[in-house]
Design a protein around this motif. Structure first.
Motif, PDB file in Angstrom:
ATOM      1  N   THR A 138       0.836  -1.194   0.000  1.00 59.91           N
ATOM      2  CA  THR A 138       0.000   0.000   0.000  1.00 59.91           C
ATOM      3  C   THR A 138       0.872   1.246   0.000  1.00 59.91           C
ATOM      4  O   THR A 138       2.079   1.175   0.252  1.00 59.91           O
TER       5      THR A 138
ATOM      6  N   THR B  52      -6.734   3.244   2.662  1.00 57.33           N
ATOM      7  CA  THR B  52      -5.849   2.189   2.170  1.00 57.33           C
ATOM      8  C   THR B  52      -5.770   2.336   0.653  1.00 57.33           C
ATOM      9  O   THR B  52      -6.790   2.248  -0.039  1.00 57.33           O
TER      10      THR B  52
ATOM     11  N   LEU C 146      -3.747   1.157  -2.908  1.00 57.41           N
ATOM     12  CA  LEU C 146      -2.809   0.329  -3.664  1.00 57.41           C
ATOM     13  C   LEU C 146      -2.418   1.084  -4.923  1.00 57.41           C
ATOM     14  O   LEU C 146      -3.281   1.407  -5.741  1.00 57.41           O
TER      15      LEU C 146
END
Length: 188
Positions: free
Chosen positions: A61, A135, A137
């Motif tokens: 992440t 979060t 990515l």
């Protein structure tokens, strides 16, 4: 054309034009790549279809942690595909963060898939929109987005507690869409 004796013709450098042509070609390929790829049933904006298994989504992440969709089994997920250079993405992030805060006690998790961005630009966007705890990515080359059938940004997927895509929204989500598409999954 007659040249004076001993003078060579002036050569025009070709490399700037070549660089421009390659850049445009790569841009077209990338844009087409985001617009093609597998599309789950019921994938048109505002429609639902039979649930389909969510593609794999895992990796480091933005904050140095790790995320794996398989570990989120039992939660309802909103997977939002966004970019810092996307105005509508910037507009909807506060609404998504609010939904995440409001519904996390009922099992909602919010995950961002950031497409074709640099980490500093993403961090600045998250700070600016109050989404610093999201979060995220990174997807610098867009391959994860293509795996998910993304056609453009923003795009939001609803993944049920069993890891299936049960809905998606191409374009900006609204509070009403969240109430209609996400809230019922959290109640049951």
């Amino acid at each position: 054309m007659i040249r004076p004796a001993g003078r060579r013709p002036r050569r025009v450098p070709v490399w700037p034009a070549l660089v421009l042509a390659v850049t445009v070609a790569v841009g077209v390929v990338v844009a087409l790549g985001l617009r093609s790829g597998p599309t789950p049933p019921g994938s048109d904006a505002g429609t639902t279809g039979p649930p389909v298994p969510a593609p794999a989504l895992s990796g480091p992440t933005l904050d140095g942690g790790r995320f794996d969709l398989a570990d989120a089994h039992g939660h309802v997920l909103l997977v939002n595909v966004f970019a810092s250079w996307c105005g509508p993405c910037r507009d909807e992030l506060p609404l998504l963060v609010d939904a995440g805060r409001r519904w996390s006690p009922q099992g909602l998790r919010l995950v961002g898939l950031n497409v074709r961005d640099g980490s500093e630009a993403v961090r600045a966007l998250l700070d600016e929109t109050g989404a610093a705890g999201l979060t995220v990515l990174p997807d610098p080359d867009g391959t994860r987005a293509v795996d998910w059938g993304v056609r453009g940004v923003p795009e939001t997927f609803v993944v049920d507690r069993d890891g299936r895509i049960v809905d998606r929204q191409r374009g900006v989500i609204t509070r009403q869409w969240l109430e209609q598409r996400v809230a019922p999954l959290l109640a049951g």
